[in-house]
Design an enzyme around this catalytic site. Structure first.
Site, short mmCIF file in Angstrom:
data_model
loop_
_atom_site.label_atom_id
_atom_site.label_comp_id
_atom_site.label_asym_id
_atom_site.label_seq_id
_atom_site.Cartn_x
_atom_site.Cartn_y
_atom_site.Cartn_z
N SER A 238 0.85 -1.21 0.00
CA SER A 238 0.00 0.00 0.00
C SER A 238 0.88 1.25 0.00
CB SER A 238 -0.94 -0.08 1.19
OG SER A 238 -1.98 0.86 1.10
N ASP A 330 -8.71 -4.58 -6.31
CA ASP A 330 -8.28 -3.65 -5.26
C ASP A 330 -9.16 -2.39 -5.31
OD1 ASP A 330 -6.93 -1.83 -3.59
OD2 ASP A 330 -4.97 -2.62 -4.16
N HIS A 365 -7.04 -5.62 -1.91
CA HIS A 365 -5.90 -4.79 -1.55
C HIS A 365 -4.95 -5.46 -0.56
CE1 HIS A 365 -3.75 -1.03 -0.96
NE2 HIS A 365 -3.92 -1.11 0.34
#
Lengths: 429, 465
Positions: A238, A330, A365
């Site tokens: 991330s 995601d 994600h």
């Protein structure tokens, strides 16, 4: 005493495993055709209860082998050796938005695996199982040393593998949620890579505008003669990807051996500090979307991928291998679009032989080490002001995401070992 | 010295990493460069990688040991080191040659020297020996079953022995080996005069059960019981001599049939035990006790496992309930080798057994598995096995008998992947006395592995179905 009951033999091997190790669940000595439910239950460190279960029918020899037999229903279906772990979900009545994260890596997850008569979907607590075993799942192998690093206000933990070393090293960076998360670094050290889990964000970030105040401290922690400075990689998830790419391309002094970027993007103002990067994302906050359940979708904040090169890390200048791991569903970052753009940029620059992209349909994600429960959305604290809890949509579908985690982790370990352990003729200086 | 340089330059590198990613907050520290003059060697290779899976295993579980990123076709030594509960050091080592891709795999490769030769995936465990300089006559027995054996496995350069002074350690991994699975509960039992330890598996039960008996060495031996419980059996280790909580003196059996009957009932009456699914496992003198309980105590076990023991008492009885005289009283059948080590083997020749103690084998009520180590120097196992077979055949009960016989195996056939002691210290008063157990390393290890599997299958058949 029910004689039949004592016959049932339940075993899980290994009974003490690492978190990324598969186990074998065997039920034996039941009658052929016997219907049973295999049930996993776990009470996490913050007291929430999780469960998973699957329905099986014993074969002609009175056996159920979870690694080979089909689950006919439950929290997973089909042949899923580790379904009892990745399909764990909060028990009915739990607080919404939970995400399972083991913050204390010094103790194992203790999962109770039991067998019930019949195909049950609820009321497990009220029934007496036929058999039960306890399985320990560890993030840390024996002999791995956990070394907190707190000098100079730094919040980091170094995990050293057992053995004399020296070891290749890895910087382990998580996302914008902050907090020092140790479990991935602990697991990597259990695989022979000295790993430093680093909290590079603290809650005060939102109050601090002047980010150029530096102060120097002597780092007196000299316990680590065992990390090889010429073999260091970086792994970011991330927002950690943003840091990782920035360092991999622009660091003047340090040449990273390899980079792993999970669910992230190369989009960032390249002259900016980390805080300025975050600010630039926040400037697009009006692009936040919500789904029907009012869950927050943030992937559009970085879209469309800019064409202006000053707004993207110049991946064409990368000199070391890059592994990008992308979930195509995601909903939090535009990882897929970024990976496509990264590939184009590197192709144009002629260094795309360094790039490997692992792209997983229906994965979300949070691509993490395998065999832990999947969360499509969970509660997330925005530091504000005002301070608020929102439900963030990470994306992904349980089965596909769990498979993606297993595949990505295995390939990440191979990538890290190849780049950090294997001897090469050229030096990276 | 080289490591010091690395340390300083490592500090510098990590500092730089921190600088790059921590320009965020004033509380984020900058790691200051170490004092100057850092010399940095760029050609240093990382260490090879040694892996073991699982790193935490039960004693009878296989551990897969592999080394990689090694130079191809090169000599290396695998080494295992651990400390017993008493603090003695044990070690094993084996010489291998890496293959063309620089790997070594103990499941596939052959040792060309050391504590064992050939393809022996678990050789580093059963091949353990006391380290040079250790006390004499050691035997590896885990006293505290609630903690694991912590074993350091290491990979050394070249074909060396670990006690050499100049060795280069290339990689290492730590493993734990447990007698107790997670969730197994250990309870000390001191009830109705009975002295023992009960191990219960996790789960609601009820469980099939086993009474676990050892030999004239006495005390309370828990590790085999802990392992049975890890396989789903309620298991009761019972002491009957040489324990502080039993009636003195401690060098003879002061408990009789009622004691063993109480112990059996204690197990049977436990709410988590299936009353009609109880077996008895005995080694050495424990064999005689198992047979005696099964034929005289008015209880009906579901099966017996008897390892290397006699069909009667090796010591004269003092009463009809089976109490005995002192162990040291009868030394007529003690035999000594040229080193002065004693073998008790002749004591258990059927002709030498106390006649009134000999069990009525024709009254055997249940299946019996009898295990013989053909190199047993402590008991006349073969002769007793033959007697059992003949008697049962004559009584029309030979279908109850399963006989296992292992060439090269000694008296102490124990759970697998643990070292055998061919001789060990028996007593130190009035003087140090060592006793012979017999058994040669490789065949004894093979016997332990095979016998354990067969014991578990046998127990499964008779206690679970």
């Amino acid at each position: 005493m029910d004689r039949k009951q004592c016959c049932v033999k339940l075993s899980v091997q290994p009974s003490r495993g690492l978190m990324d190790e598969k186990f074998l669940v065997l039920v034996q000595s039941v009658l052929p055709g016997f219907q049973l439910t295999v049930y996993a239950s776990y009470r996490c460190d913050d007291g929430h209860s999780w469960e998973a279960f699957a329905h099986y029918t014993a074969n002609a020899s009175g056996t159920v082998n979870v690694s080979e037999d089909h689950s006919l229903g439950g929290t997973y279906c089909g042949v899923e050796p580790m379904g009892l772990m990745w399909s764990l979900r909060p028990v009915p009545g739990s607080k919404p938005g939970l995400r399972m994260r083991k913050m204390n890596v010094l103790t194992p997850m203790e999962v109770t695996i039991s067998v019930y008569r019949g195909h049950l979907t609820e009321g497990f607590v009220d029934q007496v199982p036929l058999a039960a075993v306890v399985v320990e799942r560890w993030y840390m192998a024996p002999g791995v040393r956990r070394v907190p690093v707190t000098e100079g206000g730094l919040t980091a933990t170094l995990f050293l593998p057992s053995g004399p070393g020296p070891f290749p090293g890895l910087l382990d960076l998580w996302g914008g949620g902050g907090k020092l998360v140790e479990y991935r670094a602990a697991l990597l050290a259990s695989h022979g890579i000295a790993s430093l889990a680093l909290d590079y964000l603290t809650p005060q970030i939102t109050k601090e505008n002047d980010v150029s105040v530096l102060f120097y401290n002597e780092w007196t922690n000299v316990q680590h003669p065992q990390v090889i400075d010429s073999r260091i990689g970086i792994l970011g998830l991330s927002f950690g990807t943003s840091i990782a790419l920035k360092m991999a391309v622009y660091s003047q002094v340090f040449k990273l051996r390899c980079v792993v970027c999970i669910s992230g993007s190369h989009v960032q103002p390249i002259k900016g500090s980390v805080e300025q990067i975050m600010t630039s994302f926040h400037n697009n906050v009006d692009k936040t979307r919500f789904n029907e359940e009012q869950q927050v979708i943030w992937r559009d904040l970085l879209l469309p991928i800019p064409t202006d090169p000053s707004l993207k890390v110049e991946v064409g200048r990368l000199r070391c291998p890059l592994l990008m791991v992308v979930g195509e569903d995601d909903q939090n970052w535009p990882a897929h679009e970024s990976a496509v753009d990264v590939k184009e940029m590197m192709q144009r620059a002629g260094n795309d032989h360094l790039l490997t992209v692992l792209s997983y349909p229906s994965a979300g994600h949070l691509i993490e080490p395998p065999f832990t429960p999947f969360a499509r959305a969970s509660s997330y604290k925005i530091l504000g002001p005002p301070l608020q809890m929102v439900m963030v949509l990470w994306g992904g579908e349980t089965v596909a995401h769990s498979r993606a985690q297993e595949d990505a982790w295995r390939k990440t370990l191979v990538f890290l070992r190849e780049n950090l352990y294997r001897a090469t003729s050229s030096s990276h200086l | 010295m080289f490591r010091v340089n690395l340390r300083q330059s490592m500090v510098r590198q990590l500092q730089t990493i921190m600088i790059a990613c921590m320009r965020v907050h004033r509380n984020l520290a900058y790691l200051h460069r170490a004092v100057g003059g850092v010399r940095w060697n760029s050609s240093f290779k990382p260490a090879p990688l040694l892996t073991a899976a699982p790193v935490r295993a039960l004693i009878d579980e296989h551990i897969s040991i592999k080394g990689c990123f090694l130079p191809p076709q090169s000599p290396i030594t695998m080494c295992a080191q651990m400390q017993s509960d008493e603090g003695d050091h044990w070690e094993a080592f084996a010489h291998y040659n890496t293959n063309a891709d620089g790997t070594v795999n103990l499941t596939r490769d052959h040792s060309v020297g050391g504590s064992y030769v050939g393809c022996e995936p678990m050789g580093l465990f059963w091949g353990l020996q006391p380290a040079p300089g250790s006390r004499e006559g050691l035997r590896l027995r885990k006293k505290n079953v609630e903690t694991p054996y912590v074993m350091l496995l290491s990979l050394l350069e070249g074909h060396v022995s670990p006690s050499e002074r100049k060795i280069t350690e290339l990689a290492a991994v730590t493993t734990e080996r447990w007698y107790m699975a997670p969730g197994v509960r250990r309870t000390e039992i001191r009830q109705d005069g009975v002295v023992g330890t009960l191990f219960l598996p996790p789960g609601p039960g009820p469980f099939p059960a086993v009474l676990d008996l050892w030999g004239m060495g006495g005390g309370l031996v828990e590790y085999r019981s802990a392992l049975f419980a890890s396989k789903g059996y309620a298991s009761f280790s019972l002491a009957y001599l040489g324990h502080k909580d039993l009636p003195a003196p401690h060098n003879r059996v002061n408990v009789g049939d009622p004691y063993f009957k109480s112990a059996y009932h204690l197990l049977q009456d436990h709410r988590q035990v299936v009353a009609d699914r109880i077996g008895i496992v005995g080694l050495s003198f424990g064999v005689y006790l198992s047979l005696r309980i099964a034929t005289r105590a008015g209880v009906k076990p579901s099966c017996l496992v008897c390892i290397n023991g006699p069909v009667g008492s090796t010591i004269k009885l003092t009463d009809a309930d089976g109490r005995t005289e002192n162990f040291e009283n009868e030394q007529t059948h003690w035999q000594f080798d040229d080193q002065g080590c004693v073998s008790f083997k002749a004591m258990s020749l059927p002709a030498n057994l106390s006649p009134e103690s000999k069990v009525k084998l024709e009254d055997l009520p249940c299946p019996l598995m009898y295990i013989v180590g053909e190199d047993d120097l402590s008991a006349s196992s073969m002769e007793n096995a033959n007697l059992i077979e003949q008697t049962l055949r004559a009584a029309g009960k030979c279908q109850l008998l399963t006989l296992l016989s292992y060439p090269g195996a000694g008296h102490l056939i124990e759970p697998p992947y643990t070292p055998n002691s061919r001789v060990s210290l028996w007593s130190f008063k009035p003087r140090k006395l060592y006793t012979l157990w017999g058994g040669h390393p490789a065949p004894h290890a093979a016997a332990q592995q095979d016998a354990w599997e067969k014991i578990l299958d046998f127990m499964d058949s008779h206690l679970r179905r």
